[in-house]
Design a protein around this motif. Structure first.
Motif, PDB file in Angstrom:
ATOM      1  N   GLU A 260       0.858  -1.188   0.000  1.00  0.00           N
ATOM      2  CA  GLU A 260       0.000   0.000   0.000  1.00  0.00           C
ATOM      3  C   GLU A 260       0.889   1.232   0.000  1.00  0.00           C
ATOM      4  N   GLN A 261       0.487   2.239  -0.794  1.00  0.00           N
ATOM      5  CA  GLN A 261       1.332   3.431  -0.914  1.00  0.00           C
ATOM      6  C   GLN A 261       0.511   4.628  -1.360  1.00  0.00           C
ATOM      7  N   ASP A 262       0.829   5.800  -0.803  1.00  0.00           N
ATOM      8  CA  ASP A 262       0.235   7.062  -1.242  1.00  0.00           C
ATOM      9  C   ASP A 262       1.162   7.711  -2.263  1.00  0.00           C
ATOM     10  N   MET A 263       0.576   8.184  -3.387  1.00  0.00           N
ATOM     11  CA  MET A 263       1.372   8.793  -4.451  1.00  0.00           C
ATOM     12  C   MET A 263       0.648  10.034  -4.967  1.00  0.00           C
ATOM     13  N   PRO A 264       1.405  11.056  -5.372  1.00  0.00           N
ATOM     14  CA  PRO A 264       0.767  12.288  -5.866  1.00  0.00           C
ATOM     15  C   PRO A 264       0.064  12.069  -7.208  1.00  0.00           C
ATOM     16  N   VAL A 265      -1.044  12.786  -7.402  1.00  0.00           N
ATOM     17  CA  VAL A 265      -1.829  12.678  -8.633  1.00  0.00           C
ATOM     18  C   VAL A 265      -2.179  14.084  -9.111  1.00  0.00           C
ATOM     19  N   HIS A 266      -1.860  14.370 -10.374  1.00  0.00           N
ATOM     20  CA  HIS A 266      -2.178  15.665 -10.977  1.00  0.00           C
ATOM     21  C   HIS A 266      -3.358  15.553 -11.945  1.00  0.00           C
ATOM     22  N   ASP A 267      -3.411  14.434 -12.646  1.00  0.00           N
ATOM     23  CA  ASP A 267      -4.504  14.183 -13.587  1.00  0.00           C
ATOM     24  C   ASP A 267      -4.593  12.672 -13.785  1.00  0.00           C
TER      25      ASP A 267
ATOM     26  N   ASN B 239       1.695   5.942 -12.004  1.00  0.00           N
ATOM     27  CA  ASN B 239       1.806   5.396 -10.650  1.00  0.00           C
ATOM     28  C   ASN B 239       1.557   3.888 -10.617  1.00  0.00           C
ATOM     29  N   VAL B 240       0.488   3.449 -11.260  1.00  0.00           N
ATOM     30  CA  VAL B 240       0.175   2.019 -11.272  1.00  0.00           C
ATOM     31  C   VAL B 240       1.265   1.249 -12.017  1.00  0.00           C
ATOM     32  N   GLY B 241       1.721   1.800 -13.126  1.00  0.00           N
ATOM     33  CA  GLY B 241       2.787   1.135 -13.888  1.00  0.00           C
ATOM     34  C   GLY B 241       4.049   0.966 -13.060  1.00  0.00           C
ATOM     35  N   LYS B 242       4.407   1.988 -12.300  1.00  0.00           N
ATOM     36  CA  LYS B 242       5.608   1.911 -11.455  1.00  0.00           C
ATOM     37  C   LYS B 242       5.432   0.873 -10.353  1.00  0.00           C
ATOM     38  N   LEU B 243       4.258   0.841  -9.730  1.00  0.00           N
ATOM     39  CA  LEU B 243       4.003  -0.136  -8.677  1.00  0.00           C
ATOM     40  C   LEU B 243       4.081  -1.566  -9.208  1.00  0.00           C
ATOM     41  N   VAL B 244       3.476  -1.799 -10.374  1.00  0.00           N
ATOM     42  CA  VAL B 244       3.479  -3.136 -10.966  1.00  0.00           C
ATOM     43  C   VAL B 244       4.895  -3.551 -11.359  1.00  0.00           C
ATOM     44  N   GLU B 245       5.640  -2.645 -11.987  1.00  0.00           N
ATOM     45  CA  GLU B 245       7.003  -2.964 -12.415  1.00  0.00           C
ATOM     46  C   GLU B 245       7.901  -3.278 -11.220  1.00  0.00           C
TER      47      GLU B 245
END
Length: 265
Positions: A195-202, A209-215
């Motif tokens: 579980e992780q909080d990540m910044p979102v602009h759009d 973010n999801v791609g980085k978590l999966v990779e």
């Protein structure tokens, strides 16, 4: 449905070969039809492939794009066969689903050099969720292998942030055999969660973010499989079976012990 029956079915499936999960799951469902829905939603099984009738492109089947006996194609966004009153992702979530699917295709070609991938998103009251699927098989006959990875995530909206919860499962199967070495069948599955909080602009930020978590999760699980599971299996097999004659192995151990004793003097 009895909770004892459900727990017993899960316990039995955990003890059977992972590559035969689909076959064994169907047999259990035939014996206990009341458990079907709960088992299909709870048990990770090797992914199956189907060709989209409209686009002629392959996609992967899972419980997250299933409605009864029909499955939604990520390419046409249609159920095959058609389903009345079927639920589809909203326009915003569908656009993100398409963009994520394109990104995963690039990732798959770079890391797996082939295979099949699919992405499915759906709406939540306070965000959205989705699943990223990857499948690669190789070889037929005496030597073959298969890798299935299932990444299920939730993205909960927060002010200028999003809370992500990722649950990843890898199902691995390897088999080989010849007259000289005999047969070997190695299989298993692994599940990890983060579980992780990540910044979102759009909405594009969600794709990144999801791609980085999966990779990152796939990299960790691959390393863990290679270093721990394969390393341990190699050590055990090496102790149980040696290609070196027993007399030579005994002689080497004696020489090794003699060297250690001489260093202690």
């Amino acid at each position: 449905m009895s909770s004892d029956q459900f727990d017993s079915a899960l316990d039995l499936l955990r003890r059977l070969p992972p590559h035969s999960t689909s076959t064994n799951l169907n047999r259990i469902c035939a014996l206990a039809p009341d458990l079907t829905e709960d088992l299909l939603s709870s048990v990770d099984q090797p992914l199956q492939t189907r060709q989209c009738k409209k686009t002629k492109r392959d996609y992967l089947l899972c419980d997250y794009n299933r409605d009864g006996d029909s499955y939604r194609s990520p390419w046409s966004n249609e159920f095959e066969p058609d389903v009345e009153d079927a639920e589809f992702p909203s326009e915003r979530v569908r656009k993100m689903e398409i963009r994520m699917g394109e990104a995963v295709e690039i990732y798959r070609d770079l890391y797996y050099e082939g295979g099949v991938s699919s992405v499915y998103f759906w709406d939540l009251d306070d965000g959205f969720a989705g699943v990223v699927l990857l499948k690669k098989t190789t070889g037929k006959g005496s030597s073959e292998g298969g890798w299935d990875s299932i990444h299920v995530f939730e993205a909960i909206d927060r002010p200028r942030m999003s809370h992500y919860k990722l649950t990843s499962t890898v199902i691995l199967h390897l088999s080989t055999g010849n007259d000289a070495l005999g047969d070997m069948d190695l299989g298993g599955n692994m599940t990890r969660q983060i579980e992780q909080d990540m910044p979102v602009h759009d909405d594009a930020s969600h794709i990144v973010n999801v791609g980085k978590l999966v990779e990152d999760m796939e990299l960790k699980m691959r390393n863990l499989l290679q270093e721990v599971y394969f390393g341990k299996a190699k050590d055990i097999v090496g102790e149980l079976r040696s290609t070196q004659p027993l007399t030579e192995a005994t002689k080497d151990k004696a020489t090794h012990q003699e060297m250690i004793n001489s260093m202690k003097r």
